[in-house]
Design a protein around this motif. Structure first.
Motif, mmCIF file in Angstrom:
data_model
loop_
_atom_site.group_PDB
_atom_site.id
_atom_site.type_symbol
_atom_site.label_atom_id
_atom_site.label_comp_id
_atom_site.label_asym_id
_atom_site.label_seq_id
_atom_site.Cartn_x
_atom_site.Cartn_y
_atom_site.Cartn_z
ATOM 1 N N ASN A 270 14.222 -1.790 -10.832
ATOM 2 C CA ASN A 270 13.570 -2.118 -9.567
ATOM 3 C C ASN A 270 13.275 -0.830 -8.801
ATOM 4 O O ASN A 270 14.195 -0.165 -8.305
ATOM 5 N N PHE A 271 11.996 -0.460 -8.697
ATOM 6 C CA PHE A 271 11.605 0.791 -8.052
ATOM 7 C C PHE A 271 10.918 0.523 -6.715
ATOM 8 O O PHE A 271 10.252 -0.495 -6.543
ATOM 9 N N TYR A 272 11.071 1.491 -5.800
ATOM 10 C CA TYR A 272 10.235 1.482 -4.599
ATOM 11 C C TYR A 272 9.553 2.833 -4.478
ATOM 12 O O TYR A 272 10.078 3.867 -4.906
ATOM 13 N N LEU A 273 8.364 2.809 -3.920
ATOM 14 C CA LEU A 273 7.557 4.016 -3.807
ATOM 15 C C LEU A 273 6.994 4.078 -2.392
ATOM 16 O O LEU A 273 6.379 3.120 -1.920
ATOM 17 N N SER A 274 7.209 5.182 -1.702
ATOM 18 C CA SER A 274 6.750 5.353 -0.332
ATOM 19 C C SER A 274 5.456 6.159 -0.312
ATOM 20 O O SER A 274 5.338 7.186 -0.990
ATOM 21 N N CYS A 275 4.482 5.688 0.451
ATOM 22 C CA CYS A 275 3.195 6.381 0.542
ATOM 23 C C CYS A 275 2.562 6.105 1.894
ATOM 24 O O CYS A 275 3.070 5.310 2.682
ATOM 25 N N ARG A 276 1.438 6.755 2.164
ATOM 26 C CA ARG A 276 0.670 6.466 3.368
ATOM 27 C C ARG A 276 -0.084 5.151 3.186
ATOM 28 O O ARG A 276 -0.374 4.741 2.069
ATOM 29 N N ALA A 277 -0.449 4.542 4.311
ATOM 30 C CA ALA A 277 -1.184 3.285 4.231
ATOM 31 C C ALA A 277 -2.513 3.462 3.511
ATOM 32 O O ALA A 277 -2.957 2.586 2.765
ATOM 33 N N SER A 278 -3.143 4.609 3.692
ATOM 34 C CA SER A 278 -4.444 4.866 3.068
ATOM 35 C C SER A 278 -4.343 5.103 1.563
ATOM 36 O O SER A 278 -5.361 5.116 0.871
ATOM 37 N N GLU A 279 -3.110 5.279 1.046
ATOM 38 C CA GLU A 279 -2.922 5.634 -0.365
ATOM 39 C C GLU A 279 -2.416 4.476 -1.216
ATOM 40 O O GLU A 279 -2.120 4.657 -2.397
ATOM 41 N N LYS A 280 -2.317 3.263 -0.645
ATOM 42 C CA LYS A 280 -1.719 2.152 -1.380
ATOM 43 C C LYS A 280 -2.515 1.769 -2.619
ATOM 44 O O LYS A 280 -1.947 1.542 -3.694
ATOM 45 N N VAL A 407 7.614 -1.848 -5.694
ATOM 46 C CA VAL A 407 7.204 -2.270 -4.361
ATOM 47 C C VAL A 407 6.724 -1.036 -3.599
ATOM 48 O O VAL A 407 7.322 0.039 -3.692
ATOM 49 N N LEU A 408 5.611 -1.192 -2.883
ATOM 50 C CA LEU A 408 5.027 -0.095 -2.112
ATOM 51 C C LEU A 408 5.450 -0.213 -0.650
ATOM 52 O O LEU A 408 5.293 -1.275 -0.036
ATOM 53 N N PHE A 409 5.993 0.876 -0.095
ATOM 54 C CA PHE A 409 6.397 0.914 1.309
ATOM 55 C C PHE A 409 5.557 1.936 2.061
ATOM 56 O O PHE A 409 5.199 2.988 1.513
ATOM 57 N N VAL A 410 5.278 1.630 3.328
ATOM 58 C CA VAL A 410 4.514 2.519 4.205
ATOM 59 C C VAL A 410 5.368 2.852 5.415
ATOM 60 O O VAL A 410 5.868 1.945 6.097
ATOM 61 N N GLY A 411 5.538 4.141 5.684
ATOM 62 C CA GLY A 411 6.264 4.567 6.882
ATOM 63 C C GLY A 411 7.694 4.079 6.911
ATOM 64 O O GLY A 411 8.449 4.199 5.942
ATOM 65 N N ARG A 412 8.083 3.469 8.022
ATOM 66 C CA ARG A 412 9.475 3.054 8.212
ATOM 67 C C ARG A 412 9.852 1.817 7.389
ATOM 68 O O ARG A 412 10.990 1.344 7.465
ATOM 69 N N GLU A 413 8.909 1.277 6.634
ATOM 70 C CA GLU A 413 9.229 0.120 5.790
ATOM 71 C C GLU A 413 10.305 0.442 4.763
ATOM 72 O O GLU A 413 10.917 -0.473 4.203
ATOM 73 N N VAL A 414 10.551 1.729 4.491
ATOM 74 C CA VAL A 414 11.594 2.104 3.527
ATOM 75 C C VAL A 414 12.970 1.617 3.979
ATOM 76 O O VAL A 414 13.896 1.523 3.161
ATOM 77 N N GLU A 415 13.124 1.302 5.270
ATOM 78 C CA GLU A 415 14.394 0.755 5.746
ATOM 79 C C GLU A 415 14.693 -0.600 5.109
ATOM 80 O O GLU A 415 15.821 -1.088 5.163
ATOM 81 N N TYR A 416 13.665 -1.213 4.531
ATOM 82 C CA TYR A 416 13.836 -2.492 3.811
ATOM 83 C C TYR A 416 14.795 -2.333 2.633
ATOM 84 O O TYR A 416 15.429 -3.297 2.210
ATOM 85 N N VAL A 417 14.903 -1.118 2.109
ATOM 86 C CA VAL A 417 15.796 -0.843 0.979
ATOM 87 C C VAL A 417 17.234 -1.176 1.359
ATOM 88 O O VAL A 417 17.980 -1.778 0.571
ATOM 89 N N ASP A 418 17.645 -0.795 2.556
ATOM 90 C CA ASP A 418 19.017 -1.076 3.000
ATOM 91 C C ASP A 418 19.246 -2.573 3.159
ATOM 92 O O ASP A 418 20.330 -3.085 2.848
ATOM 93 N N LEU A 419 18.229 -3.282 3.652
ATOM 94 C CA LEU A 419 18.350 -4.735 3.790
ATOM 95 C C LEU A 419 18.526 -5.389 2.421
ATOM 96 O O LEU A 419 19.353 -6.287 2.254
ATOM 97 N N MET A 420 17.753 -4.941 1.440
ATOM 98 C CA MET A 420 17.878 -5.496 0.097
ATOM 99 C C MET A 420 19.239 -5.152 -0.524
ATOM 100 O O MET A 420 19.798 -5.949 -1.280
#
Length: 664
Positions: A270-280, A407-420
């Motif tokens: 299960n991977f997550y990748l952080s990027c800018r909104a324009s790069e999704k 899963v693709l995260f933008v900005g502070r959405e990476v905090e979702y990792v802790d919730l999961m």
């Protein structure tokens, strides 16, 4: 944990032996060993116990209720009549209901045929147990036709969605369908049945069932809302929770092995990748490329937040993905027959790593569907319902196979990792994918040059058809609306979202008018060069309608005239409470007062003695003109003068004077 460690013994190790043709059907499907959920559930269900089963997706829950259900049906002492039902299975979606129905059909097709004698024939071969009945909404079958099919086939097993099942049992079939001999009631994806608002239907179905039955609730995620359902529909149920555990080495002064629990399949990365909104979209393309080249993945599921997003990206992604990629679209707003065809086409597609198949879907494809060839799942948008996260991931790495979820995260959405992590769904970070390979983790890196290239490609596709521009705006607005309703609202906040970058990832020609964009910094945004008067729809009928509306558009002079008329009407419609009318009346009286003083002064200078006095008296008593309202106005002015003198003497307050004459 290896794939083999998920097995829990041979089928022959069950306390009660399975019917030979049931066992043959299981082995023909390639299931040589039981999974933990099957080994735990089947013996209890066969021993007349109600069960509540929670296990990760892909763990074999469907067979865990199909097999004991068939065994109970086979071991009945008396045969059912044509209008009697032995098994009811309720599922939240038509896709899952269809899949469960196909599994029951596969087993019943494997039963041996019995010979019966007939006067006109030496003997005929027939099935002892008829095929199951499927109840889902479709144009091909109405509720009345469902009853006809039930009576003609004499089905013992009925599988369906809640609404159609309720109509079958309590609607037109109330006096036809007999449930007194019901053996088993199954609620699959039970928590989802309640989330979708079927609580009332499920409750009515349960209360209509006989109390002497076996009930099973199955899901990968159980919620507190099920407690009421358990109390109503189950008697002293056995709770079965199958956990996945992984080994992890803890480093410190002394290394030791830790056992961690997780709620996803053991063979899932299960991977997550952080990027800018324009790069999704850029990252989506590169993940597909990486998966096909490194892992030989041929089938993908890509999840979006809304149906409008699926519709739009299905049309625009071919402009940025290789031509060898085949796209499929599946969401809840499609016609049922279309959804069925799409799912069947995707499942049976002859996909290869060089020509992969990609299913673009919403959460309608997140639960229960068994698509064995899907080796990678990409969540373009994290789900609004956090419980759906594990269900999405579970479309891969099923039945002991390995798989990968992104899963693709933008900005502070990476905090979702802790919730999961709290929900026992571990996520591993993957570096940003550049054209040449993974990039460093530097957050200050410049924007990927490919984002601008992808934006131009998508805009070029949108410019070919005005309908795509409409779909783009609709998808963008629907996404922002869904984002604002996210369950984890403390993480997913619209005010923290880069809406300008998001507009680029959607390939918008111009930003739509919406409150969320009012205060956005548009310095990094440029509208596409478009002649909106000639920008046409590809569909001839739509274009003709647009041209007709354009021809009927009012001229600039008409617009100015209507604007002035609206201003006048607004002025006339102003509320009396704002004092506008009284203020206008006050100004009119002041003007008349001034005119009266001038006239009196002129009369005083032109007359003398008693004549002057009489003339002035008559002037005060007579109107200035033929309008009778003038005398009344002068009386009002006289009263205003008297009241003003009283204010000066302190006999009344200024506030009372203003209330009487100014309305302020």
């Amino acid at each position: 944990m290896s794939a083999t460690s998920a097995f829990a013994g041979l089928w022959s190790s069950l306390p009660e032996s399975l019917t030979p043709w049931i066992l043959d059907a299981i082995q023909s499907m390639g299931h040589t060993h039981m999974t933990p959920v099957q080994a735990s559930t089947i013996p209890l269900f066969m021993k007349h116990k109600d069960v509540v089963v929670e296990a990760v997706t892909g763990s074999g829950k469907t067979l865990a209720f199909v097999i004991p259900t068939l065994e109970r049906l086979i071991r009945r002492e008396s045969k059912l009549r044509k209008n009697e039902v032995a098994v009811l299975v309720v599922s939240p979606t038509r896709e899952l209901a269809t899949q469960i129905h196909s599994i029951f059909s596969l087993f019943l097709a494997a039963q041996p045929r019995s010979s019966v004698s007939d006067e006109d024939d030496d003997g005929v071969s027939e099935l002892e147990y008829p095929p199951p009945l499927l109840l889902i909404s479709s144009k091909e079958s109405s509720p009345a036709q469902d009853i006809e099919r039930f009576l003609s086939t004499g089905a013992d097993i009925v599988v369906g969605t809640p609404g159609r099942m309720e109509e079958f049992l309590l609607g037109q079939g109330r006096t036809v369908v007999n449930v007194k001999e019901l053996e088993v009631l199954i609620l699959d994806e039970a928590d989802r049945l309640l989330d979708l608002g079927f609580h009332a239907s499920i409750t009515r179905i349960i209360t209509h069932m006989p109390k002497q039955r076996r009930t099973g609730l199955f899901s990968a995620t159980m919620t507190d809302a099920l407690s009421e359902l358990v109390r109503v529909g189950l008697r002293n149920p056995a709770r079965i929770v199958v956990k996945v555990q992984t080994k992890k080495m803890q480093k410190g002064t002394q290394e030791r092995e830790l056992i961690e629990e997780q709620r996803i399949p053991a063979n899932l990365q299960n991977f997550y990748l952080s990027c800018r909104a324009s790069e999704k979209v850029v990252q989506l393309s590169r993940i597909i490329d990486l998966e096909t080249k490194r892992h030989g993945t041929s089938q993908f599921i890509v999840y979006f937040a809304t149906c409008a997003c699926v519709d739009y990206f299905y049309r625009v992604l071919p402009s940025v993905l290789p031509s060898s990629v085949t796209l499929y679209s599946l969401h809840g707003h499609l016609q049922p027959a279309t959804r069925t065809r799409t799912l069947a086409s995707f499942s049976s597609a002859a996909s290869t790593p060089s020509s992969p198949s990609v299913l673009l879907a919403t959460d309608v494809a997140a639960r229960g569907l068994d698509l064995p060839h899907v080796d990678a799942v990409i969540q373009f948008d994290p789900p609004s319902d956090t419980k759906a996260f594990s269900h999405r991931c579970g479309r891969t790495a099923r039945a002991g196979r390995s798989g990968r979820a992104w899963v693709l995260f933008v900005g502070r959405e990476v905090e979702y990792v802790d919730l999961m992590a709290v929900r026992k769904i571990p996520l591993k970070e993957h570096k940003y994918l550049m054209a040449s390979g993974p990039a460093s983790g530097d957050e200050d890196r410049p924007e990927d040059p490919a984002a601008a290239i992808y934006l131009e490609k998508m805009r070029k596709a949108v410019l070919a058809d005005r309908m795509l521009n409409d779909q783009a705006a609709k998808a963008f607005v629907s996404f922002v609306h869904a984002y604002s309703k996210h369950e984890a609202s403390y993480i997913f906040r619209v005010k923290d979202l880069d809406l300008i970058g998001l507009g680029k990832s959607f390939g918008l020609l111009r930003l739509p008018r919406m409150p969320e964009l009012k205060d956005c910094d548009r310095s990094n945004w440029t509208d596409a060069e478009v002649d909106w008067d000639t920008y046409a729809y590809a569909d001839a009928a739509q274009e003709a309608k647009r041209l007709a509306a354009q021809a009927a558009k009012p001229s600039s002079e008409d617009v100015s005239r209507r604007k002035a008329e609206r201003a006048q009407q607004k002025k006339r419609n102003n509320a009396w409470s704002d004092g506008l009318a009284k203020r206008e009346e006050r100004d009119k009286r002041k003007e008349k007062k001034s005119r009266k003083k001038k006239w009196l002064k002129a009369q005083a200078q032109s007359t003398e003695g008693d004549a002057q006095s009489g003339s002035a008296k008559r002037a005060r008593e007579a109107p200035l003109g033929s309008d009778g309202d003038e005398s009344e106005d002068w009386d009002a002015l006289a009263r205003e003068e008297r009241m003003a003198k009283k204010v000066k003497r302190g006999e009344i307050s200024q506030k009372a004077f203003d209330a009487e004459f100014t309305g302020l």
